[in-house]
Enzyme design. Structure first.
Site: not given
Ligand code: MG
Length: 451
Positions: A97, A239
């Site tokens: 992430s 992200d």
């Molecule tokens: Mg993420």
């Protein structure tokens, strides 16, 4: 500190130091048992360690008789949608992430595309710790199948929720920074199908991140600059797994982290009134917006699964978190950076204003976030001190302690994964927020020195 973190929300560690393929095989085995040997969807972001972990998961899952469907490299929300579409027993997403490049993690998905609920995460961990797990015999072992439709499937859903023709007429100029992550392909495609002229930066899905993948203003200088030089209408950044977004205005200002949720909420409530769901630490600006439309905000414990679960149970119209994670239930109950992009472009189209003008109309608050090392066992003492100290104020104990004062609030909670305590304070102006933050720190320090 041991960097391997195993919790109800998944497993996370540093590649080659603490997160090893042998651990991942064991999680594959445990998840296979958890879903009772059904079909399991696997997908990942672009990190260089994903191939290694992918094969480890294949082994573990196949060894207990699961059928595996690999959907390849794509955003976390695209993988979640594939679990639903393929009616699989569940899914595992390999993604670090927003964490730095040396990290990686596994996230576990339920049959309905939502992350495992905390009690299910507990059950998975119990299976993981079992010494002997019965494996499939030679004639019970199934295969790995490949499905390359995740991105198209997601795009189709996204284009259904917005007024595409109207957006196309605007011919927006957009800069997109995918951080060489999972959105490198899907977001430029989405933008082009919405008639935008796209300038791609960091859209090479090789998993070598040009900057820290957390989509916060300090990491997005390149985006900010490019929006200005290209004279673009807006800039977006993701992200590494693209469940979150950040926005840069046409002036090149990267908006605070919580603005995507605020903008999306204002737009959604303007069209359809209903419940808004967020966590306890999200800005009060969201309550102000909801109030404007005579709508209610429900707050949950921290963790996106809590928000998703609550939204589904209470039929919310919009929800998410203050970190750029927006959940739009027409697509699914998951944070979805691409859905947020589509919705925000529609907001700009319908309002006929610039994104900076829309941002300026939002209620203003000042938020401070901090953390301190803190032994878990002392939290009970801290709780009782805060209870006494603030007995004349509104208190919320759903997740740590939130003190709600007239001029703002302080939220103090233990991290779920690290031996630290997080302190949040918010007020209408900087001075007041700083004062509240200092009060929070003072209370925590009182407990730290107490024997
Ligand atoms: Mg993420």
């Amino acid at each position: 500190m041991n960097s391997l973190m195993i919790s109800v929300s998944g497993v996370r560690g540093i590649v080659g130091e603490t997160l090893m393929p042998e651990i991942v095989v064991k999680f594959g085995v445990a998840f296979g048992k958890f879903v009772r040997e059904k079909r399991v969807v696997i997908g990942s972001d672009t990190r260089t360690s994903n191939q290694m972990f992918r094969y480890a998961l294949f082994s573990g899952l196949l060894s207990v008789g699961c059928k595996v469907i690999d959907v390849g490299i794509c955003p976390t929300p695209s993988i979640q949608l594939m679990v639903e579409k393929l009616k699989a027993g569940g899914g595992i997403i390999i993604t670090g992430s927003h964490n730095p490049v040396e990290w990686n993690a596994l996230k576990f998905v339920r049959h309905d595309g939502i992350f495992l609920y905390p009690e299910e995460g507990e059950r998975l961990l119990t299976i993981y710790k079992e010494k002997r797990i019965k494996r499939a015999a030679w004639n019970e072992i199934k295969s790995v199948y490949y499905d390359t439709s995740a991105i198209e499937n997601h795009l189709e859903k996204l284009l259904e929720i917005v007024d595409k023709d109207n957006i196309r007429r605007k011919k927006f100029k957009v800069v997109l920074d995918a951080c060489n992550g999972a959105a490198s392909k899907i977001s430029p495609l989405l933008l082009r199908r919405l008639g935008c002229k796209v300038t791609e930066i960091n859209c090479k899905p090789d998993g070598v991140f040009p900057h820290s993948p957390e989509p916060i203003p300090s990491n997005l200088r390149e985006l900010s600059l490019k929006v200005k030089t290209e004279k673009a209408d807006i800039g977006f950044a993701h992200d590494a797994d693209a469940d979150r977004i950040a926005i840069a205005t046409e002036e090149g200002n990267v908006l605070p982290e919580d603005y995507p949720l605020l903008l999306a909420t204002k737009f959604v409530l303007g069209g359809k009134r209903g419940l808004v769901v967020t966590n306890l630490s999200t800005t009060s600006a969201l309550d102000d917006i909801a109030r404007e439309f005579k709508c209610k905000v429900m707050r949950t414990r921290i963790g996106d699964v809590n928000v998703s679960k609550c939204m589904k149970e209470h039929n919310a119209v919009i929800g998410g978190e203050g970190n750029g994670g927006v959940i739009i239930p027409q697509v699914h109950y998951a944070r979805d950076g691409m859905a947020a992009i589509a919705l925000i472009l529609e907001y700009i189209t319908k309002s006929n204003k610039t994104v900076s003008a829309l941002a300026n109309e939002l209620p203003k608050y000042y938020t401070i976030k901090g953390k301190l090392e803190f032994p878990r066992e002392k939290f009970v003492l801290l709780e009782s001190i805060l209870k006494e100290e603030f007995k004349n104020y509104e208190l919320n104990f759903l997740d740590g302690v939130k003190v709600i004062l007239k001029e703002g609030w302080i939220h103090i909670r233990l991290s779920g994964t690290e031996p630290i305590i997080r302190i949040f304070a918010e007020a209408k102006n900087k001075e007041k927020a700083e004062e509240l933050f200092k009060t929070g720190i003072r209370e925590v320090e009182k407990v730290l020195v107490a024997r």
